[in-house]
Write a protein that holds these residues in place. Structure first.
Motif, PDB file in Angstrom:
ATOM      1  N   LEU A  45      34.993  37.609  43.513  1.00 20.98           N
ATOM      2  CA  LEU A  45      35.194  36.858  44.790  1.00 20.98           C
ATOM      3  C   LEU A  45      36.159  35.541  44.932  1.00 20.98           C
ATOM      4  O   LEU A  45      36.249  35.249  45.705  1.00 20.98           O
ATOM      5  CB  LEU A  45      33.649  36.558  45.289  1.00 20.98           C
ATOM      6  N   HIS A 102      43.169  40.653  48.849  1.00 20.99           N
ATOM      7  CA  HIS A 102      43.093  42.166  49.560  1.00 20.99           C
ATOM      8  C   HIS A 102      43.302  41.749  51.071  1.00 20.99           C
ATOM      9  O   HIS A 102      43.391  42.864  51.752  1.00 20.99           O
ATOM     10  CB  HIS A 102      41.575  42.738  49.102  1.00 20.99           C
ATOM     11  N   CYS A 103      43.360  40.841  51.581  1.00 25.15           N
ATOM     12  CA  CYS A 103      43.663  40.546  52.957  1.00 25.15           C
ATOM     13  C   CYS A 103      45.050  41.028  53.110  1.00 25.15           C
ATOM     14  O   CYS A 103      45.449  41.315  54.207  1.00 25.15           O
ATOM     15  CB  CYS A 103      43.679  38.893  53.318  1.00 25.15           C
ATOM     16  N   VAL A 118      38.322  45.128  53.066  1.00 23.21           N
ATOM     17  CA  VAL A 118      38.041  44.025  52.014  1.00 23.21           C
ATOM     18  C   VAL A 118      36.481  44.109  51.574  1.00 23.21           C
ATOM     19  O   VAL A 118      36.317  44.023  50.167  1.00 23.21           O
ATOM     20  CB  VAL A 118      38.638  42.812  52.201  1.00 23.21           C
ATOM     21  N   VAL A 119      35.623  43.891  52.548  1.00 22.97           N
ATOM     22  CA  VAL A 119      34.191  43.936  52.169  1.00 22.97           C
ATOM     23  C   VAL A 119      33.794  44.909  51.329  1.00 22.97           C
ATOM     24  O   VAL A 119      33.084  44.922  50.223  1.00 22.97           O
ATOM     25  CB  VAL A 119      33.494  43.686  53.332  1.00 22.97           C
ATOM     26  N   ASP A 151      35.850  47.053  49.724  1.00 20.46           N
ATOM     27  CA  ASP A 151      36.511  47.159  48.387  1.00 20.46           C
ATOM     28  C   ASP A 151      35.736  46.179  47.486  1.00 20.46           C
ATOM     29  O   ASP A 151      35.286  46.860  46.248  1.00 20.46           O
ATOM     30  CB  ASP A 151      37.785  46.832  48.762  1.00 20.46           C
ATOM     31  N   GLN A 152      35.080  45.170  47.784  1.00 22.73           N
ATOM     32  CA  GLN A 152      34.587  44.252  46.858  1.00 22.73           C
ATOM     33  C   GLN A 152      33.008  44.737  46.343  1.00 22.73           C
ATOM     34  O   GLN A 152      32.591  44.420  45.426  1.00 22.73           O
ATOM     35  CB  GLN A 152      34.349  42.731  47.570  1.00 22.73           C
ATOM     36  N   VAL A 157      39.286  43.546  57.279  1.00 23.80           N
ATOM     37  CA  VAL A 157      38.117  42.655  56.779  1.00 23.80           C
ATOM     38  C   VAL A 157      36.954  43.522  56.653  1.00 23.80           C
ATOM     39  O   VAL A 157      36.491  43.512  55.256  1.00 23.80           O
ATOM     40  CB  VAL A 157      37.657  41.682  58.267  1.00 23.80           C
ATOM     41  N   TRP A 204      39.760  38.272  44.713  1.00 24.89           N
ATOM     42  CA  TRP A 204      40.155  39.143  45.465  1.00 24.89           C
ATOM     43  C   TRP A 204      40.309  39.566  46.752  1.00 24.89           C
ATOM     44  O   TRP A 204      40.809  40.015  47.649  1.00 24.89           O
ATOM     45  CB  TRP A 204      39.444  40.628  44.890  1.00 24.89           C
ATOM     46  N   PRO A 205      38.984  38.627  47.495  1.00 25.89           N
ATOM     47  CA  PRO A 205      38.964  38.555  49.029  1.00 25.89           C
ATOM     48  C   PRO A 205      40.272  38.138  49.547  1.00 25.89           C
ATOM     49  O   PRO A 205      40.798  38.832  50.602  1.00 25.89           O
ATOM     50  CB  PRO A 205      37.888  37.810  49.218  1.00 25.89           C
ATOM     51  N   PHE A 206      40.882  37.296  49.105  1.00 29.12           N
ATOM     52  CA  PHE A 206      42.131  36.630  49.447  1.00 29.12           C
ATOM     53  C   PHE A 206      43.371  37.709  49.186  1.00 29.12           C
ATOM     54  O   PHE A 206      44.236  37.881  50.095  1.00 29.12           O
ATOM     55  CB  PHE A 206      42.494  35.109  48.856  1.00 29.12           C
TER      56      PHE A 206
END
Length: 296
Positions: A243, A250-251, A197-198, A200-201, A194, A246-248
């Motif tokens: 957003l 990169h999980c 990912v944060v 990274d974004q 988690v 990529w959050p999904f």
């Protein structure tokens, strides 16, 4: 009496003379008008010919570009297919069709991982260049361009951005990120993906998006003011667009995929993202106003 007869004779001839004079004048006028009309036709002919020649040249240009682009695609596809299918050449004697179909993907993956271990940065650079090439072609096709009108220069610039930018930068980022969370923060919980990912974004995403626009601007010989203006206008919209995807993604990237294979996974998804990115970058170029050059 003789004078009277002469006068009467003259009066009877006068209308005939007037009619003859009128006919002669009309003939002379037609004689002078005819060259004028011919000249007008001759003046109109070059414009018609010029339009036809322009259309013919344009058609030849489109046909030439369509032939060049089609040839490039055929050669590229043939090269890839040949490389993939020939991975087991020389050792397939006696194999059944099912065995060949099973071994080809497995042996191609083994070949890729071997090359990746020997030359990780170069392999990832070529991978990203390939993905960015495909992505920009898709982006141009979504703009409604036929194959003959595809901008080869734009495709080449995107390929170079992936080759010298995204591949090497992603290689460094994934290793730095993994080292930071594992060896500095000592974060090894099941949910450690988690914060990865944060970060990274919020860190790598904007860095790469702006690097992409910077590389394209340099290759297009744009003025620094225009490049940084495009970066400023694009940073927030691209972050918001990212957003949505990529959050999904990169999980899975940070939760399941090994470090060395993360770029390959990301590049597979990147085809969709590059399409968005290429459209955004080229939209910035089309919005630039000529009068703004004085402030750049």
């Amino acid at each position: 009496h003789g004078s009277t007869e002469a006068f009467c004779s003259t009066m009877s001839i006068a209308p005939k003379i007037r009619r003859a004079s009128t006919a002669i004048a009309s003939t002379v006028e037609n004689v002078f008008e005819q060259p004028s009309q011919q000249q007008q036709l001759q003046d109109d002919l070059p414009s018609v010919t010029s339009a036809e020649e322009s259309q013919s040249i344009q058609l030849r240009s489109v046909d030439k570009d369509a032939l060049i682009n089609t040839s490039i695609f055929i050669i590229a596809i043939a090269t890839v297919v040949t490389t993939v299918l020939s991975v087991d050449v020389g050792i397939t004697r006696g194999w059944t069709a099912e065995e060949i179909a099973l071994r080809i993907p497995l042996d191609n993956w083994r070949s890729y991982t071997n090359i990746l271990s020997m030359a990780p940065i170069e392999t990832k650079a070529v991978t990203s260049a390939t993905v960015y090439t495909i992505g920009d072609i898709i982006a141009q096709k979504t703009e409604g361009l036929d194959i003959g009108k595809l901008d080869r220069g734009r495709i080449l610039r995107s390929a170079l951005a992936g080759l010298i930018g995204h591949g090497p930068m992603s290689h460094v980022w994934y290793h730095v990120s993994e080292d930071f969370f594992d060896n500095i923060l000592h974060l090894h919980a099941w949910w450690d993906f988690v914060p990865k990912v944060v970060v990274d974004q919020l860190v790598f995403g904007p860095i790469w998006n702006n690097s992409y626009i910077l590389l394209l601007g340099i290759m297009q010989l744009q003025k620094p003011g225009q490049i940084f203006g495009d970066m400023k206008r694009s940073t927030i919209p691209l972050l918001i667009s990212g957003l949505k995807l990529w959050p999904f993604v990169h999980c899975i990237t940070y939760g399941l995929i090994p470090v060395e294979n993360r770029l390959l996974w990301v590049d597979l998804v990147e085809i969709l993202w590059v399409t968005i990115l290429a459209n955004e970058a080229n939209a910035n170029n089309s919005e630039a106003q000529p009068g703004d050059d004085k402030d750049r």
